[in-house]
Design an enzyme around this catalytic site. Structure first.
Site, short mmCIF file in Angstrom:
data_model
loop_
_atom_site.label_atom_id
_atom_site.label_comp_id
_atom_site.label_asym_id
_atom_site.label_seq_id
_atom_site.Cartn_x
_atom_site.Cartn_y
_atom_site.Cartn_z
N HIS A 102 15.90 -77.07 25.08
CA HIS A 102 15.60 -75.96 26.03
C HIS A 102 14.96 -75.08 25.43
CE1 HIS A 102 16.69 -72.00 27.35
NE2 HIS A 102 16.92 -71.32 26.51
N ASN A 145 10.92 -67.78 26.60
CA ASN A 145 12.64 -68.76 26.79
C ASN A 145 12.95 -67.90 28.55
OD1 ASN A 145 15.37 -68.55 27.82
ND2 ASN A 145 16.23 -68.38 25.52
N CYS A 193 21.66 -70.91 30.27
CA CYS A 193 20.48 -71.87 29.91
C CYS A 193 21.05 -73.42 30.13
CB CYS A 193 19.76 -71.59 28.38
SG CYS A 193 19.75 -69.92 27.82
N1 ACO Z 1 9.26 -58.02 15.42
C1 ACO Z 1 8.84 -56.94 14.26
N2 ACO Z 1 10.53 -57.76 13.49
C2 ACO Z 1 11.68 -57.85 13.88
C3 ACO Z 1 11.69 -58.22 15.13
C4 ACO Z 1 10.43 -58.22 16.00
N3 ACO Z 1 9.98 -58.33 17.69
N4 ACO Z 1 12.78 -58.54 15.67
C5 ACO Z 1 13.57 -58.81 15.51
N5 ACO Z 1 12.87 -58.59 13.79
C6 ACO Z 1 13.48 -57.43 12.20
C7 ACO Z 1 14.55 -56.76 12.58
O1 ACO Z 1 14.86 -55.90 12.71
C8 ACO Z 1 15.23 -57.72 11.17
O2 ACO Z 1 14.41 -57.03 10.08
P1 ACO Z 1 14.80 -56.61 9.11
O3 ACO Z 1 15.23 -57.67 8.18
O4 ACO Z 1 14.54 -55.44 8.27
O5 ACO Z 1 16.62 -55.74 9.18
C9 ACO Z 1 13.92 -58.65 10.55
O6 ACO Z 1 12.97 -58.72 12.02
C10 ACO Z 1 14.83 -60.37 10.78
O7 ACO Z 1 15.99 -59.94 12.13
P2 ACO Z 1 16.07 -61.28 12.32
O8 ACO Z 1 17.07 -61.03 13.49
O9 ACO Z 1 17.26 -62.06 11.36
O10 ACO Z 1 15.49 -62.40 12.32
P3 ACO Z 1 15.12 -63.81 12.45
O11 ACO Z 1 14.56 -64.94 11.68
O12 ACO Z 1 17.13 -64.44 13.13
O13 ACO Z 1 14.58 -64.12 13.63
C11 ACO Z 1 15.11 -64.81 16.26
C12 ACO Z 1 15.36 -64.12 15.21
C13 ACO Z 1 14.18 -65.49 16.69
C14 ACO Z 1 15.73 -63.70 17.99
C15 ACO Z 1 16.48 -66.02 15.86
O14 ACO Z 1 17.23 -65.60 14.95
C16 ACO Z 1 16.24 -66.87 16.77
O15 ACO Z 1 15.99 -67.08 17.51
N6 ACO Z 1 17.64 -66.89 17.86
C17 ACO Z 1 18.01 -67.63 18.60
C18 ACO Z 1 17.68 -66.88 19.80
C19 ACO Z 1 17.91 -67.25 21.20
O16 ACO Z 1 17.60 -68.93 21.82
N7 ACO Z 1 18.37 -67.39 22.15
C20 ACO Z 1 18.79 -67.07 23.08
C21 ACO Z 1 19.65 -68.51 23.27
S1 ACO Z 1 20.58 -68.52 24.99
C22 ACO Z 1 19.18 -68.23 26.12
O17 ACO Z 1 18.23 -69.13 26.08
C23 ACO Z 1 19.35 -67.47 27.56
#
Ligand code: ACO
Length: 333
Positions: free
Chosen positions: A258, A288, A115
């Site tokens: 980003h 993204n 990214c």
């Molecule tokens: N729909 C419903 N529930 C979901 C989904 C979904 N799409 N995805 C995950 N969940 C659930 C999980 O299973 C989990 O359930 P559980 O508590 O029963 O186990 C719960 O939601 C929480 O999951 P987390 O992964 O802890 O959710 P979080 O609040 O951390 O959000 C997210 C996830 C949005 C991916 C966040 O961690 C994030 O944005 N991280 C950074 C990601 C990023 O920026 N990536 C790209 C960087 S580099 C690039 O751009 C290529």
């Protein structure tokens, strides 16, 4: 060795026509619009057609950037394409774009840096301009992330989209410390590489039946760990870049981060003390788009007529690597 300013003289972007909404995703995986919006800020994203490859997206954005710069393809000395989703390993995507553009005097190479790719591209272009080696460099970032998306993994498939952005970087006049691409800070934290990866498809692990069955040719991500690194790292690299440009946070007119997740953008902006009206946000429309995200956002804010000559723009990104990168650009003249 001469030292000349490097100036952005044209920008362009392109996103595919097909829109995939959160409601569409509810039909594909066990998710809800409410979860996606509250956790990411994403409402929809663009999906390339089956016969549309990364170079097609990049070509459309490049043509718009060249037109904006008032240049012909033959004026370009180098084409740099940042992508993690190339058409093939080779021929590389920038060669394909060079051919289709008819940029018959241009060298071309790809830049694989997740990214942060667009910022890496601008940084590299500046060197060629500053030394006097080249007059015009086309920096583009293009992604068809949906080609490496695991459509059974709700934790990742809701996040990504396809698109492309481009900028022409040209030799300018005046003081290189006060014109155009003012300052960069680029950092690599390879120890966190496992947080975002495509496990199979390279020399470490070619794609075989086992990899395909496990969908290990698709993107895998440790979201919560990345989230923490991004929220801490973005304000740090942003502050360093602003200081390197000899500016303070109050001098920055536009912040283009980003576009990975609205919560990351808002948390980082709070730490940086950036008012909301100076943040450029389009993650709600495109999700993204990896390397393309900051380039698309730059083009959009420009086309909306919000950039004025002399405005200072901070571009700051994080991504696969783990990499962090910041740039301060003085817009115009
Ligand atoms: N729909 C419903 N529930 C979901 C989904 C979904 N799409 N995805 C995950 N969940 C659930 C999980 O299973 C989990 O359930 P559980 O508590 O029963 O186990 C719960 O939601 C929480 O999951 P987390 O992964 O802890 O959710 P979080 O609040 O951390 O959000 C997210 C996830 C949005 C991916 C966040 O961690 C994030 O944005 N991280 C950074 C990601 C990023 O920026 N990536 C790209 C960087 S580099 C690039 O751009 C290529």
């Amino acid at each position: 060795m001469s030292r000349r300013p490097a100036v952005i003289t044209g920008v362009g972007s392109y996103v595919p026509e097909r829109v995939l909404t959160n409601a569409d995703l509810e039909q594909i995986v066990d998710t809800t619009d409410e979860w996606i919006v509250s956790h990411t800020g994403i409402r929809e994203r663009r999906i390339a057609a089956d016969d549309e490859a990364t170079s097609d997206l990049g070509l459309a954005a490049s043509r718009r950037a060249l037109e904006d710069a008032g240049l012909e393809p033959g004026d370009i000395g180098l084409i740099l394409c940042a992508t993690v989703t190339p058409d093939h390993f080779f021929p590389v995507t920038s060669n394909i774009i060079q051919d289709k553009l008819g940029a018959d005097r241009a060298a071309a190479f790809d830049l694989l840096s997740g990214c942060c790719g667009f910022v890496y591209g601008l940084w590299t272009a500046r060197q060629f301009i500053a030394t006097g080696e080249l007059e015009h460099v086309l920096v583009l970032s293009a992604e068809k992330l949906t080609s490496i998306t695991d459509w059974t993994d709700r934790a990742t498939c809701v996040l990504f989209g396809d698109g492309a952005g481009a900028a022409v970087v040209s030799a300018g006049e005046g003081d290189p410390g006060a014109t155009g691409l003012l300052a960069f800070v680029m950092e690599s934290y390879g120890e966190h590489g496992r947080l975002l990866r495509v496990p199979a498809g390279g020399s470490r692990r070619p794609v075989d039946e086992e990899a395909l069955a496990a969908r290990d040719n698709c993107l895998r991500m440790e979201g919560p760990e990345l989230f923490k690194l991004a929220v801490r790292g973005i304000p740090e690299v942003a502050a360093k870049t602003i200081a390197r440009a000899g500016l303070t946070q109050r001098d920055i007119d536009w912040v283009i981060m980003h576009q990975a997740n609205l919560r990351i953008i808002e948390a980082a902006a709070k730490r940086l003390n950036v008012p909301e009206e100076r943040l450029v946000i389009n993650v709600d429309k495109y999700g993204n788009t990896s390397a393309a995200s900051m380039a698309i956002a730059l083009d959009e804010v420009y086309r909306e007529g919000r950039l004025e000559p002399g405005h200072n723009i901070l571009l700051v990104g994080f991504g696969a690597g783990f990499s962090l990168g910041g740039a301060v650009v003085r817009w115009g003249p």
